[in-house]
Design a protein around this motif. Structure first.
Motif, PDB file in Angstrom:
ATOM      1  N   ARG A 166       0.833  -1.217   0.000  1.00 53.53           N
ATOM      2  CA  ARG A 166       0.000   0.000   0.000  1.00 53.53           C
ATOM      3  C   ARG A 166       0.865   1.264   0.000  1.00 53.53           C
ATOM      4  O   ARG A 166       0.541   2.244  -0.655  1.00 53.53           O
ATOM      5  CB  ARG A 166      -0.908  -0.039   1.234  1.00 53.53           C
ATOM      6  CG  ARG A 166      -1.837   1.113   1.370  1.00 53.53           C
ATOM      7  CD  ARG A 166      -2.979   0.997   0.400  1.00 53.53           C
ATOM      8  NE  ARG A 166      -3.854   2.130   0.557  1.00 53.53           N
ATOM      9  CZ  ARG A 166      -5.099   2.147   0.199  1.00 53.53           C
ATOM     10  NH1 ARG A 166      -5.633   1.086  -0.343  1.00 53.53           N
ATOM     11  NH2 ARG A 166      -5.822   3.209   0.371  1.00 53.53           N
ATOM     12  N   LEU A 167       1.980   1.223   0.739  1.00 58.87           N
ATOM     13  CA  LEU A 167       2.850   2.390   0.832  1.00 58.87           C
ATOM     14  C   LEU A 167       3.787   2.532  -0.369  1.00 58.87           C
ATOM     15  O   LEU A 167       4.142   3.646  -0.748  1.00 58.87           O
ATOM     16  CB  LEU A 167       3.679   2.324   2.117  1.00 58.87           C
ATOM     17  CG  LEU A 167       2.914   2.501   3.418  1.00 58.87           C
ATOM     18  CD1 LEU A 167       3.812   2.223   4.606  1.00 58.87           C
ATOM     19  CD2 LEU A 167       2.317   3.906   3.500  1.00 58.87           C
ATOM     20  N   VAL A 182      -3.405   3.628   7.071  1.00 61.25           N
ATOM     21  CA  VAL A 182      -2.931   3.942   5.725  1.00 61.25           C
ATOM     22  C   VAL A 182      -4.065   3.797   4.705  1.00 61.25           C
ATOM     23  O   VAL A 182      -4.121   4.519   3.712  1.00 61.25           O
ATOM     24  CB  VAL A 182      -1.720   3.038   5.372  1.00 61.25           C
ATOM     25  CG1 VAL A 182      -1.436   3.020   3.894  1.00 61.25           C
ATOM     26  CG2 VAL A 182      -0.498   3.489   6.151  1.00 61.25           C
ATOM     27  N   GLN A 224      -0.162   9.360   4.414  1.00 63.03           N
ATOM     28  CA  GLN A 224      -0.752   8.686   3.257  1.00 63.03           C
ATOM     29  C   GLN A 224      -1.928   9.473   2.696  1.00 63.03           C
ATOM     30  O   GLN A 224      -2.215   9.403   1.511  1.00 63.03           O
ATOM     31  CB  GLN A 224      -1.198   7.272   3.642  1.00 63.03           C
ATOM     32  CG  GLN A 224      -1.602   6.419   2.491  1.00 63.03           C
ATOM     33  CD  GLN A 224      -0.448   6.084   1.551  1.00 63.03           C
ATOM     34  OE1 GLN A 224       0.721   6.291   1.860  1.00 63.03           O
ATOM     35  NE2 GLN A 224      -0.771   5.582   0.393  1.00 63.03           N
ATOM     36  N   SER A 225      -2.608  10.243   3.531  1.00 63.27           N
ATOM     37  CA  SER A 225      -3.795  10.964   3.077  1.00 63.27           C
ATOM     38  C   SER A 225      -3.551  12.461   2.963  1.00 63.27           C
ATOM     39  O   SER A 225      -4.491  13.230   2.885  1.00 63.27           O
ATOM     40  CB  SER A 225      -4.964  10.691   4.026  1.00 63.27           C
ATOM     41  OG  SER A 225      -4.634  11.134   5.325  1.00 63.27           O
TER      42      SER A 225
END
Length: 190
Positions: A83-84, A128, A163-164
């Motif tokens: 995801r990262l 995340v 992440q946001s």
């Protein structure tokens, strides 16, 4: 790499034996561990007690929950890194954790650390992904595994916020995310 560690002929360490004693009380039906002075939260003892009910009060059964938790943690580390970053980095992260002597040693143990790690990684992944309430619940479960989970709050929040990041209403979004996280954490911590 973890399964052979589970069946090795190594006696429980003193703390592991103490935790197994607590789990035997759970297996006997004392889920609240009444009359026992605990210095750790009971989540691991409940899991070990369930394993004792299934397999009998043995060293194998005391260590089995953490072995399962350790394998699940590998999958969560993969998902978090993917995801990262990307799939290649996720595979490398999972491989590094899989071959880590420290992680492998604790994987087949009756200590509280693997359970703590599972829930902190799960909380990070949820943050995340923007699932703040779930992130708070997972971190509260980490707290039910070991009190040092509180040290992970800044990491989880930083990962989720980073992440946001972006957008015109950035500050308002951050406040809303932290509020949802706190609700999830507070609802499960009480």
């Amino acid at each position: 790499m973890r399964i052979p560690l589970l069946v090795r002929n190594v006696r429980l360490q003193p703390d592991e034996a103490l935790y197994a004693t607590f789990a035997r009380h759970v297996a006997a039906g004392d889920w609240l561990l009444s009359g026992i002075a605990l210095d750790k939260p009971p989540l691991l003892f409940w899991m070990m007690g369930g394993a004792f009910k299934l397999f009998g009060a043995a060293e194998f059964a005391a260590r089995l929950p953490n072995l399962i938790v350790s394998v699940i943690t590998l999958a969560l580390v993969y998902a978090l890194a993917k995801r990262l970053y990307d799939r290649r980095v996720a595979l490398i992260a999972m491989l590094l954790l899989a071959v880590s002597p420290f992680d492998r040693a604790f994987a087949a143990s009756a200590f509280t650390d693997p359970l703590l790690t599972l829930w902190v990684v799960a909380s990070s992944l949820a943050a995340v992904c923007g699932r703040w309430r779930l992130s708070g619940i997972c971190l509260a479960l980490a707290l039910f595994a070991k009190p040092s989970a509180l040290q992970s709050i800044p990491l989880v929040l930083a990962l989720g916020i980073a992440q946001s990041a972006g957008g015109a209403q950035y500050n308002r979004i951050i406040v809303r995310m932290i509020r949802r996280f706190a609700i999830g954490f507070g609802a499960d911590a009480n």
